[in-house]
Design a protein around this motif. Structure first.
Motif, PDB file in Angstrom:
ATOM      1  N   THR A  94       0.837  -1.203   0.000  1.00  0.00           N
ATOM      2  CA  THR A  94       0.000   0.000   0.000  1.00  0.00           C
ATOM      3  C   THR A  94       0.866   1.245   0.000  1.00  0.00           C
ATOM      4  N   ALA A  95       1.883   1.272   0.848  1.00  0.00           N
ATOM      5  CA  ALA A  95       2.759   2.446   0.936  1.00  0.00           C
ATOM      6  C   ALA A  95       3.448   2.708  -0.404  1.00  0.00           C
ATOM      7  N   ARG A  96       3.911   1.644  -1.071  1.00  0.00           N
ATOM      8  CA  ARG A  96       4.540   1.822  -2.384  1.00  0.00           C
ATOM      9  C   ARG A  96       3.536   2.382  -3.387  1.00  0.00           C
ATOM     10  N   ALA A  97       2.311   1.895  -3.353  1.00  0.00           N
ATOM     11  CA  ALA A  97       1.280   2.368  -4.277  1.00  0.00           C
ATOM     12  C   ALA A  97       0.968   3.839  -4.029  1.00  0.00           C
ATOM     13  N   VAL A  98       0.832   4.225  -2.764  1.00  0.00           N
ATOM     14  CA  VAL A  98       0.541   5.620  -2.422  1.00  0.00           C
ATOM     15  C   VAL A  98       1.685   6.527  -2.885  1.00  0.00           C
ATOM     16  N   ARG A  99       2.924   6.089  -2.677  1.00  0.00           N
ATOM     17  CA  ARG A  99       4.077   6.885  -3.142  1.00  0.00           C
ATOM     18  C   ARG A  99       4.053   7.057  -4.659  1.00  0.00           C
ATOM     19  N   ALA A 100       3.772   5.974  -5.383  1.00  0.00           N
ATOM     20  CA  ALA A 100       3.728   6.046  -6.848  1.00  0.00           C
ATOM     21  C   ALA A 100       2.630   7.007  -7.308  1.00  0.00           C
ATOM     22  N   LEU A 101       1.459   6.933  -6.680  1.00  0.00           N
ATOM     23  CA  LEU A 101       0.359   7.823  -7.046  1.00  0.00           C
ATOM     24  C   LEU A 101       0.687   9.276  -6.717  1.00  0.00           C
ATOM     25  N   SER A 102       1.326   9.515  -5.576  1.00  0.00           N
ATOM     26  CA  SER A 102       1.710  10.883  -5.179  1.00  0.00           C
ATOM     27  C   SER A 102       2.736  11.449  -6.152  1.00  0.00           C
TER      28      SER A 102
END
Length: 187
Positions: free
Chosen positions: A172-180
């Motif tokens: 989840t954290a990796r996904a949020v970073r990619a989206l940000s």
């Protein structure tokens, strides 16, 4: 944010969609949930879908797109959504673009959850479902690869890929970073 989630069966899209939906404050729209809801309520689209599901056939694009169109019209999806399970093919992607274009909107990103085949096969076999035999699971992986490779190329300009291996929170954290990061580049 208007987002499509893509990944092989067993990549954890549903789990990640729930976490990302909460973080982003947008609804998680799963085609599986839409099918069940429409079939249960006996809507015209649900009756159409049930005929195909009962015979083991794929639900045609126009029926699935109709359900998605109906769901995207709800007020909670006005400012964003996470689509899980649609589109699965390039023709479905074109249909989604037309649906969104009719309302003056477009996708912001397509997030692919990538995992090695052996990892997702092990996850699916570990669920203990009677229909999850190794042959069936590996066949689903092959179908996914055949259908999705063209879809990934179609969405190349919007595509973000995240590793779907490790702890749920780390994915989840990796996904949020990619989206940000994508949002910063676009904004």
């Amino acid at each position: 944010m208007r987002l499509v989630l893509i990944g092989p069966p067993g990549a954890g899209k549903g789990t990640q969609a729930a976490a990302l939906s909460e973080r982003l404050g947008v609804p998680h729209i799963s085609t599986g949930d839409l099918f069940r809801d429409h079939v249960t309520r006996g809507t015209p689209l649900g009756r159409d879908a049930k005929r195909y599901l009962d015979s083991g056939d794929l639900v045609p694009d126009h029926v699935t797109a109709g359900m998605v169109r109906d769901r995207l019209a709800h007020p909670d999806a006005r400012h964003g959504f996470l689509l899980d399970g649609f589109p699965r093919t390039v023709p479905q992607a074109r249909e989604l673009a037309a649906l969104l274009g009719a309302t003056g909107s477009a996708l912001d990103a397509v997030l692919e959850f990538a995992a090695p085949e052996e990892v997702v096969v092990a996850r699916l076999l570990g669920r203990g479902r009677p229909d999850d035999t190794e042959d069936v699971v590996r066949h689903r992986q092959q179908v996914y690869e055949q259908q999705t490779a063209p879809l990934l190329a179609h969405y190349a300009a919007l595509l973000l890929t995240g590793r779907a291996v490790g702890a749920v929170e780390d994915i989840t954290a990796r996904a949020v970073r990619a989206l940000s990061e994508a949002e910063r580049r676009a904004g």
